[in-house]
Write a protein that holds these residues in place. Structure first.
Motif, PDB file in Angstrom:
ATOM      1  N   GLU A   1       0.832  -1.206   0.000  1.00  0.00           N
ATOM      2  CA  GLU A   1       0.000   0.000   0.000  1.00  0.00           C
ATOM      3  C   GLU A   1       0.862   1.250   0.000  1.00  0.00           C
TER       4      GLU A   1
ATOM      5  N   LYS B   1       3.804   1.527  -1.260  1.00  0.00           N
ATOM      6  CA  LYS B   1       4.409   1.650  -2.589  1.00  0.00           C
ATOM      7  C   LYS B   1       3.481   2.429  -3.522  1.00  0.00           C
ATOM      8  N   VAL B   2       2.192   2.110  -3.466  1.00  0.00           N
ATOM      9  CA  VAL B   2       1.216   2.828  -4.283  1.00  0.00           C
ATOM     10  C   VAL B   2       1.164   4.298  -3.879  1.00  0.00           C
TER      11      VAL B   2
ATOM     12  N   THR C   1       4.213   6.129  -5.167  1.00  0.00           N
ATOM     13  CA  THR C   1       4.142   6.325  -6.620  1.00  0.00           C
ATOM     14  C   THR C   1       3.241   7.505  -6.965  1.00  0.00           C
TER      15      THR C   1
END
Length: 388
Positions: free
Chosen positions: A154, A156-157, A160
């Protein structure tokens, strides 16, 4: 009973008075000396590893400690406030910032076997080397990666999406500076800086990028005039203090390049689980140390704290399922501290750099609440390891 035959007491002689004053002065000087000794970093605890930072770098330049937990005592033997970091490559594992001249700060680090670098005061100083040797008696301290699969995915999203927004904001900032639109550049700066501070935990893991994006002038030999002083603080100096975009285009170009590099790194490199809470605590403590050192709290620093608090809120949300299962009391305290700090912060519209600081901002309460949240975040790795 008859009157006393004792003669009346006579006042002390001038010589005795002088001796008494001299003795009092000696005692006072001794007390002050002991007090100063306790401040200047010579009162290290038993077993502490002492390291001095001078104007030229670390003394000693190389240290060797066993794997596991080590308590360092970092002494500032230079004439300027300094920082000290433990690096794994370019990744920051631990740090202390804003150590005042003549003082010391403790730092407790849990390190695996291997060789690490140490930053030593000014960013132009050579790095030191920290050798961590094998230690069969060191307890296992690594957090379970399996438990962190979902939080890390989560996050990482989140990283990004936030880095995309950061790049877009820095592109707008670059465009406004290039065309000389001061007010547009100020608005773009504010947006970019908020996002940058939401990402401060992740950015802080990369010492080279963090230095270029976020280092303050105090960490460079020539301060504001140092050619290595770039990034957000350099742009803020021009946009809000000087009040001009003149000469800022190369700085904005470098900033845009660095935010793109940050996006690439965060896309391809994993965040260590132990850095989620620890890194969030570190950036909040760095903000707190600077706010204490500057003795004032301006609108620019409030803008930074808003971004940092938003980043910390994301980390708390990610760790909440683990803490709810393993340490519900710690989670409740953490959420309470976060909510209290958020309530202390003023509305975003009042925090544009250069704006007049609202009189209803309680500086001392903000400092206290920031320190409390940072301390709790700093304890979470130990809490999760003990319960994991």
């Amino acid at each position: 009973m008859g009157e006393s035959s004792m003669p009346p007491s006579s006042p002390p002689s001038a010589r005795l008075l002088k001796l008494g004053i001299l003795a009092s002065a000696v005692l006072m000087l001794a007390a002050l000396g002991l007090f100063a000794l306790s401040l200047n970093g010579r009162d290290h605890g038993d077993g502490d590893v002492r390291l001095a930072v001078t104007a030229q770098g670390c003394e000693p330049r190389e240290l060797s400690v066993p794997a596991g937990e080590t308590r360092f005592s970092i002494v500032n033997d230079s004439q300027r406030a300094i920082e000290w970091e433990i690096l794994d490559g370019v990744m920051v594992l631990e740090e202390r910032e804003n150590i005042a001249p003549g003082l010391h700060q403790p730092l407790t680090a849990t390190l695996a076997e291997g060789d690490y670098a140490m930053t030593c005061g000014l960013l132009s100083n050579p790095h030191g080397t920290l050798h961590v040797t094998a230690n069969d008696d060191a307890p296992a301290v690594a957090l379970s990666r399996q438990d962190f699969i979902a939080p890390l995915a989560e996050y990482k999203v989140y990283l990004t999406l936030q880095t995309r927004r950061l790049i877009e904001a820095t592109e707008a900032l670059h465009q406004a500076i290039t065309t000389g639109e001061l007010e547009t550049a100020r608005m773009a700066y504010r947006e970019a800086r908020l996002i940058d501070q939401r990402l401060a935990m992740a950015t802080g893991l990369y010492s080279d990028l963090d230095e270029r994006l976020n280092a303050r002038a105090d960490y460079f030999a020539e301060r504001e005039q140092d050619p290595e002083f770039v990034g957000f603080h350099r742009l803020a100096l021009g946009l809000f203090e000087t009040g001009s975009t003149d000469g800022l285009t190369p700085i904005a170009t470098q900033l845009l390049e660095d935010t793109r590099t940050l996006g690439e790194r965060l896309r391809h490199q994993a965040i260590p689980p132990a850095q989620l809470a620890n890194g969030s605590a570190r950036v909040l403590k760095a903000w707190h140390a600077h706010a204490i050192d500057s003795k004032t709290l301006n609108a620019h620093e409030l803008l930074d704290l808003q971004g940092l608090t938003a980043g910390a809120e994301k980390i708390v949300t990610l760790l909440a399922p683990l803490l709810k299962r393993q340490a519900p009391d710690a989670l409740e305290g953490l959420q309470t501290q976060l909510a209290r700090l958020q309530q202390r912060l003023p509305e975003k519209s009042n925090t544009a750099p250069g704006a007049k600081l609202s009189s209803d901002v309680d500086r001392e309460a903000l400092l206290t609440d920031t320190q409390a949240l940072a301390d709790t975040l700093d304890s979470l790795d130990r809490t999760l390891a003990l319960n994991g």
